[in-house]
Design a protein around this motif. Structure first.
Motif, PDB file in Angstrom:
ATOM      1  N   VAL A 256     -62.205  63.480 125.293  1.00 50.51           N
ATOM      2  CA  VAL A 256     -63.367  62.453 124.847  1.00 50.51           C
ATOM      3  C   VAL A 256     -63.591  61.588 126.098  1.00 50.51           C
ATOM      4  O   VAL A 256     -62.440  61.333 126.459  1.00 50.51           O
ATOM      5  N   ASP A 257     -64.676  61.078 126.066  1.00 52.08           N
ATOM      6  CA  ASP A 257     -64.895  59.887 127.008  1.00 52.08           C
ATOM      7  C   ASP A 257     -64.667  58.346 126.438  1.00 52.08           C
ATOM      8  O   ASP A 257     -64.082  57.491 126.930  1.00 52.08           O
ATOM      9  N   TRP A 258     -64.817  58.543 125.099  1.00 53.63           N
ATOM     10  CA  TRP A 258     -65.009  57.195 124.357  1.00 53.63           C
ATOM     11  C   TRP A 258     -64.178  57.157 123.046  1.00 53.63           C
ATOM     12  O   TRP A 258     -64.597  58.273 122.274  1.00 53.63           O
ATOM     13  N   ALA A 259     -63.316  56.376 122.776  1.00 52.74           N
ATOM     14  CA  ALA A 259     -62.599  56.482 121.534  1.00 52.74           C
ATOM     15  C   ALA A 259     -62.174  55.059 120.982  1.00 52.74           C
ATOM     16  O   ALA A 259     -62.094  54.140 121.735  1.00 52.74           O
ATOM     17  N   GLY A 260     -61.931  54.956 119.793  1.00 55.11           N
ATOM     18  CA  GLY A 260     -61.433  53.657 119.039  1.00 55.11           C
ATOM     19  C   GLY A 260     -60.026  54.170 118.602  1.00 55.11           C
ATOM     20  O   GLY A 260     -59.995  55.063 117.979  1.00 55.11           O
ATOM     21  N   PHE A 261     -59.057  53.206 118.661  1.00 58.84           N
ATOM     22  CA  PHE A 261     -57.686  53.445 117.947  1.00 58.84           C
ATOM     23  C   PHE A 261     -57.056  52.200 117.143  1.00 58.84           C
ATOM     24  O   PHE A 261     -57.846  50.964 117.599  1.00 58.84           O
ATOM     25  N   ASN A 262     -56.144  52.585 116.262  1.00 63.79           N
ATOM     26  CA  ASN A 262     -55.637  51.274 115.748  1.00 63.79           C
ATOM     27  C   ASN A 262     -54.100  51.545 116.109  1.00 63.79           C
ATOM     28  O   ASN A 262     -53.474  52.594 116.352  1.00 63.79           O
TER      29      ASN A 262
END
Ligand SMILES: Cc1ncc(COP(=O)(O)O)c(C=O)c1O
Length: 439
Positions: A256-262
């Motif tokens: 993927v090009d864009w992601a959010g993580f914790n």
């Protein structure tokens, strides 16, 4: 001299386990890390209760209940907690002198460590306070929509992100489409359903994909769906809030090009650490934070404006990554899957229980969920959670986002024991009886 001391403190913090006199830590108290026995495969180690009992000694216990609700946030291991507390003291003492002169170099070091652990470039990683900040900004600042386009989200997505995707309808004049996944599914089933949704909505421009659902731990085949989306010119925002550390992978595996993580879930950092990932060369379609500028589309950091955040949490990132690495990402994933199998294998034999989520192992994680067969209302799930807590001393949480109805989520951690899971299966056996009413 003061600067030298500060540098010593920070070097020790960066090393992950500070043990220097300036912070009042004695060498004898220096925290160590768990060392997996040599030569044991992850699947063999997953069943090695002695090793995991030792791992559990690195964590403070939840008293008074069997806690099987670890999907909210992760507990810091004691060595990480120590680094965090030391950093809190140092930052508080040094205050703006540190904040203005030392912090940015240290934050950069933490970013470098995250990039290394995720297999990303440093300039692709931006620190956020949590995954919500990363994903909300991606959705709100996405520039690829015109009136009449469509966006897609799923019932298994994080509830607050579903509302943000829906909000695009009124704010951008697009159609927001919802895909409902079945209560049990394989990777192939999920991919097929997304393909059908793409066929049915040729005007799709943007989809939200949740790598691991917070409802029942279902794994979405992100790489396969994104490849299909890319071919059709559909952009993907990936919510990896729940997946990093629960599953062992690198960013390239998601495609993927864009992601959010914790990091404050399964990587074990202090609360307050998330990440925005933006692949190099893909910044054009996500506008900078309102008022910020990035004429060359080269500064991912221009997409976030956090303001003052918890310095000490950022300083403890290397220690959290070190501790995570000492257990080993593959070992952690295998242990969590094993603990889940201990209860799902039993529960699947019980006619009064409905297990939810993946129906092949690739679609499952250490997190799972169930309900009493045919009892999917909010009240029934709440009663189930209450019974587990009050009759059996097991703490869980109700999840209410699935199209198939409400459920109770079960999430062990690396410090959970097989014995605790047996407490759960014993309780599940009893759940076919109605609770005794007080006289
Ligand atoms: C799948 C998923 N997405 C997003 C979030 C939001 O994470 P945070 O509250 O840390 O921003 C969560 C939290 O549980 C989650 O499980």
């Amino acid at each position: 001299m003061a600067n030298l001391k500060r540098r010593q403190v920070l070097a020790a913090l960066a090393a992950g386990a500070a043990a220097i006199p300036a912070l009042g830590l004695q060498a004898a108290q220096r925290p160590s890390m768990p060392v997996p026995p040599a030569g044991q495969s992850s699947s063999a180690l997953a069943k090695n209760e002695d090793f995991w009992r030792e791992v559990a000694t690195y964590y403070d216990r939840t008293e008074g209940i069997v806690n099987l609700e670890h999907g909210y946030w992760g507990k810091m291991a004691k060595p990480v907690q120590q680094v965090y507390l030391d950093a809190t003291r140092m930052v508080n003492a040094q205050n703006s002198y540190y904040g203005r002169k030392g912090y940015s170099a240290d934050a950069k070091r933490s970013v470098q460590r995250i990039a290394q652990a995720l297999g990303a470039h440093e300039d692709e990683i931006v620190l956020t306070r949590n995954a919500s900040e990363a994903i909300h900004n991606l959705i709100r600042q996405y520039q690829g929509l015109s009136k009449g386009d469509a966006v897609l989200y799923a019932d298994v997505d994080y509830p607050q992100f579903k509302t943000t995707m829906h909000w695009l309808e009124e704010s951008r004049g697009v159609q927001a489409r919802l895909i409902n996944l079945p209560s049990r599914a394989t990777q192939q089933d999920i991919l097929d359903l997304y393909r059908q949704a793409f066929d049915a909505n040729p005007n799709l421009k943007l989809i939200l994909l949740t790598h691991v659902s917070n409802q029942h731990g279902l794994v979405i085949p992100v790489a396969a769906i994104s490849a299909e989306a890319r071919q059709r010119g559909i952009d993907v925002i990936c919510d990896s809030a729940q997946s990093w550390g629960l599953l062992d992978y690198k960013i390239g595996d998601l495609g993927v090009d864009w992601a959010g993580f914790n990091l404050h879930k399964w990587i074990g950092s202090p609360v307050g650490i998330g990440v925005l990932y933006m692949r190099r060369g893909t910044l054009q379609k996500i506008a900078p934070y309102p008022g910020d500028t990035d004429p060359d589309h080269s500064k991912a950091a221009a997409r976030i404006h956090t303001g003052t955040a918890n310095f000490a949490s950022v300083l403890a990132i290397p220690a959290a990554l070190d501790f995570h690495a000492s257990i080993g990402g593959t070992n952690k994933e295998a242990r969590l899957r094993y603990l889940r199998r201990l209860w799902t294998d039993e529960a699947e034999k019980m006619p009064h229980i409905e297990v939810l989520g993946g129906s092949d192992e690739a679609s499952r994680t250490g997190m799972g969920a169930f309900r009493l067969a045919g009892k999917s209302s909010a009240g029934e799930a709440k009663d189930l959670q209450q019974r587990l807590e009050t009759e059996f001393g097991i703490f869980t949480v109700v999840r209410k986002g699935l199209a198939s109805g409400h459920c109770v989520r079960i999430t062990p951690q690396v410090f959970s024991s097989a014995k605790e899971i047996r407490t759960l299966t014993a309780a599940m056996e009893q759940l076919h009886t109605t609770p005794e009413m007080p006289p």
